[in-house]
Design an enzyme around this catalytic site. Structure first.
Site, PDB file in Angstrom:
ATOM      1  N   HIS A  58       0.814  -1.217   0.000  1.00 16.62           N
ATOM      2  CA  HIS A  58       0.000   0.000   0.000  1.00 16.62           C
ATOM      3  C   HIS A  58       0.853   1.274   0.000  1.00 16.62           C
ATOM      4  CE1 HIS A  58      -3.335  -2.730   1.515  1.00 16.62           C
ATOM      5  NE2 HIS A  58      -3.831  -2.165   0.434  1.00 16.62           N
ATOM      6  N   ASP A  82     -10.212  -2.990   1.245  1.00 15.96           N
ATOM      7  CA  ASP A  82      -9.622  -3.274   2.553  1.00 15.96           C
ATOM      8  C   ASP A  82      -9.251  -2.006   3.307  1.00 15.96           C
ATOM      9  OD1 ASP A  82      -6.704  -2.590   1.783  1.00 15.96           O
ATOM     10  OD2 ASP A  82      -7.212  -4.147   0.339  1.00 15.96           O
ATOM     11  N   ASP A 132     -19.420   0.323 -10.029  1.00 16.91           N
ATOM     12  CA  ASP A 132     -18.380  -0.107 -10.954  1.00 16.91           C
ATOM     13  C   ASP A 132     -17.416   1.039 -11.252  1.00 16.91           C
ATOM     14  OD1 ASP A 132     -17.591  -0.349 -14.110  1.00 16.91           O
ATOM     15  OD2 ASP A 132     -17.611  -2.293 -13.115  1.00 16.91           O
ATOM     16  N   GLY A 133     -16.124   0.786 -11.055  1.00 13.37           N
ATOM     17  CA  GLY A 133     -15.116   1.823 -11.271  1.00 13.37           C
ATOM     18  C   GLY A 133     -15.038   2.293 -12.706  1.00 13.37           C
ATOM     19  N   ASP A 150      -6.447   0.260  -7.032  1.00 10.58           N
ATOM     20  CA  ASP A 150      -6.020  -0.826  -6.161  1.00 10.58           C
ATOM     21  C   ASP A 150      -6.912  -2.020  -6.448  1.00 10.58           C
ATOM     22  OD1 ASP A 150      -5.033  -2.414  -4.175  1.00 10.58           O
ATOM     23  OD2 ASP A 150      -5.839  -1.248  -2.504  1.00 10.58           O
TER      24      ASP A 150
END
Length: 270
Positions: A58, A82, A132-133, A150
């Site tokens: 990250h 996450d 949805d990205g 990510d």
């Protein structure tokens, strides 16, 4: 009990003490308590993180692009359910962070059973959208200083996030774009397709070490249609110190050296 992730005739075996959570919905979500790596998130059979080395990933995903930008105030994170990427973004004190995650169950499970976001996903500056990205970027009318992808390994859910169309749409709405770009050693086809499809005017690959990812060597791609990929160590160091960023893996020196590619990787993308 053992968990094994296989890739191209090899794999990684991790001893598991127990299963903490499992759910099959948009994705097959599993969270394990491991013997050596702490809690571990697995999506559709692929390791996404372990507590022991998630910061290695990250920090390298987030800080190079954020520190290349003089003043990143508005940031878009696509995926990252996450919360690790958002956690690192907030270290730069942005005004507005939008996270677009397709699977709400990942966010819920990670907040309850892992907690690596350390409260970042509850921060008032963070707006989480479950959609949805690809569609979000396609229809986006705003602009971001940095866009961070990510995502998971390319699969039916995330395949669109390595398409030429997606990268072109991202280029229109940001100063800097960054994405993880798989393992050039274990997954050279994925790595090269990401590099080839990301048709930014300026782009570069950099590397990091994540022990629980395929063979440990991991790559990232940063691109921009409007900014140079600047690697001035003194500038990066000054911004890093001014923002008082605390890290486990990342340093300004690692930032600059990560862009020095082995000859075999340079040949893959020439």
């Amino acid at each position: 009990m053992e968990f094994v992730e296989r890739y191209n005739g090899s794999g990684l075996l991790i001893e598991v003490e127990k299963i903490l959570y499992e759910f099959k919905g948009v994705q097959h979500i599993q969270i394990f308590q491991t013997k050596s790596f702490g809690k571990m998130l697995v999506l559709d059979g692929k390791i996404q993180l372990t507590e022991k080395d998630e910061a290695f990933y990250h920090e390298m995903l987030v800080h190079p692009a954020m520190l290349m930008h003089e003043s990143p105030k508005r940031v878009l994170v696509i995926g990252g359910g996450d919360g690790g990427a958002v956690r690192e973004v907030l270290k730069h004190d942005p005004k507005d962070v939008v996270m677009v995650e397709i699977d709400e169950n990942v966010v819920k499970a990670c907040k309850e059973y892992i907690g690596i976001d350390m409260g970042a996903l509850e921060d008032s500056r963070v707006n989480i959208l479950f959609e949805d990205g690809l569609e979000f970027v396609r229809n986006c009318r705003g602009r971001f200083d940095v866009v961070i992808v990510d995502g998971t390994d390319p699969n039916p859910i995330s395949q669109a996030l390595i398409s030429k169309e997606f990268y072109r749409d991202c280029a229109k709405i940001c100063d800097y774009f960054v994405t993880q770009s798989q393992s050039p050693f274990a997954q050279p086809d994925y790595f090269k397709s990401i590099y080839d499809n990301a048709e930014f005017k300026n782009k570069a690959v950099y590397l990091g070490f994540v022990p629980t990812y395929p063979h440990g060597l991991w790559s990232y791609l940063i691109g921009s249609d409007v900014m140079k990929i600047a690697l001035d160590l003194n500038v990066i160091r000054k911004r890093f110190e001014k923002r008082s960023i605390e890290t486990i893996y990342y340093t300004p020196e690692i930032h600059v050296s990560a862009f020095a590619l082995p000859k075999w990787i340079a040949h893959l993308i020439r």
